[in-house]
Design a protein around this motif. Structure first.
Motif, PDB file in Angstrom:
ATOM      1  N   THR A  73       0.830  -1.202   0.000  1.00  0.00           N
ATOM      2  CA  THR A  73       0.000   0.000   0.000  1.00  0.00           C
ATOM      3  C   THR A  73       0.866   1.255   0.000  1.00  0.00           C
ATOM      4  OG1 THR A  73      -0.191  -0.056   2.406  1.00  0.00           O
ATOM      5  CG2 THR A  73      -1.937  -1.118   1.156  1.00  0.00           C
ATOM      6  N   GLY A  75       0.720   5.866   0.154  1.00  0.00           N
ATOM      7  CA  GLY A  75       0.021   7.034   0.675  1.00  0.00           C
ATOM      8  C   GLY A  75       0.659   8.295   0.116  1.00  0.00           C
ATOM      9  N   MET A  84       3.348   9.824  -4.409  1.00  0.00           N
ATOM     10  CA  MET A  84       2.980   8.705  -3.552  1.00  0.00           C
ATOM     11  C   MET A  84       4.242   8.043  -3.012  1.00  0.00           C
ATOM     12  SD  MET A  84      -0.269   8.819  -3.664  1.00  0.00           S
ATOM     13  CE  MET A  84      -1.022   7.301  -3.160  1.00  0.00           C
ATOM     14  N   ASN A  93      -5.880   2.852   1.357  1.00  0.00           N
ATOM     15  CA  ASN A  93      -5.399   2.652  -0.011  1.00  0.00           C
ATOM     16  C   ASN A  93      -5.056   1.186  -0.246  1.00  0.00           C
ATOM     17  OD1 ASN A  93      -4.710   3.347  -2.582  1.00  0.00           O
ATOM     18  ND2 ASN A  93      -2.741   4.236  -2.070  1.00  0.00           N
TER      19      ASN A  93
END
Length: 199
Positions: A73, A75, A84, A93
């Motif tokens: 994942t 963020g 990101m 996410n």
């Protein structure tokens, strides 16, 4: 014209009320009555405080705790929200890496993870789930093999006997669903909570 339009509007309002309000409320009510823990996220509490969910992994980094499998994942970068960055177990996410088996990036990442495990001296044999991510990136479980491979490191960090920690892993190993579906697994959060109770 109005005679055709009126039934259409009535049907839209009726089905919106039925499928958009009544049905979701009924299902929510049944779920709260029959499976309230699961319906509310399978939250785990300790001393009246929520410490996590049995359904979402957490990023344990200390050698005093068992580690979950890698998480793919991401963020937003705090320094630059347009970029990101890796954010392990970011439930907002959920996603896999989407890298195929012929992807050089995937092979390089797995090889780097294997080398890191060997370099850290945490485990001698590297199970697949120690270096591969799950489809959601949030898997709270690891294989019993991965948990047992981490036993010496955790035992040493906590000054406990390996036998005692190994017994804790075995006690927290969940079997196959109905004896045939899935694989044996260990919930990392529940195992680490049980580990804290040993001291």
């Amino acid at each position: 014209m109005l005679s055709h339009l009126r039934p259409a509007i009535v049907m839209i309002v009726l089905f919106t009320a039925l499928t958009g309000v009544a049905y979701p409320l009924a299902i929510t009510g049944v779920a709260q009555l029959a499976l309230s823990t699961q319906a509310n996220g399978s939250l785990i509490e300790r001393d009246g405080k929520v410490v996590g969910s049995a359904l979402v992994g957490q990023n344990f980094t200390s050698d005093r705790y068992f580690h979950g499998r890698p998480s793919a994942t991401t963020g937003s970068d705090p320094a630059d929200p347009s970029k990101m960055v890796d954010a392990p177990y970011n439930a907002a996410n959920s996603m896999g890496s989407n890298l195929g088996p012929t992807s050089k990036k995937l092979v390089d990442r797995v090889n780097a993870a294997i080398e890191a495990e060997f370099a850290a001296g945490r485990i001698d044999i590297v199970p697949a789930d120690a270096v591969t991510t799950s489809a959601s990136g949030l898997d709270p479980h690891i294989s019993p093999q991965f948990a047992l491979a981490q036993t010496p490191t955790v035992a040493k960090a906590r000054n406990l006997s390996e036998t005692r920690v190994r017994a804790l892993v075995e006690a927290n190993t969940e079997g196959r669903f109905l004896g045939v579906i899935g694989e044996p697994r260990v919930n990392v959060l529940l195992l680490n909570m049980a580990l804290d109770l040993l001291e």
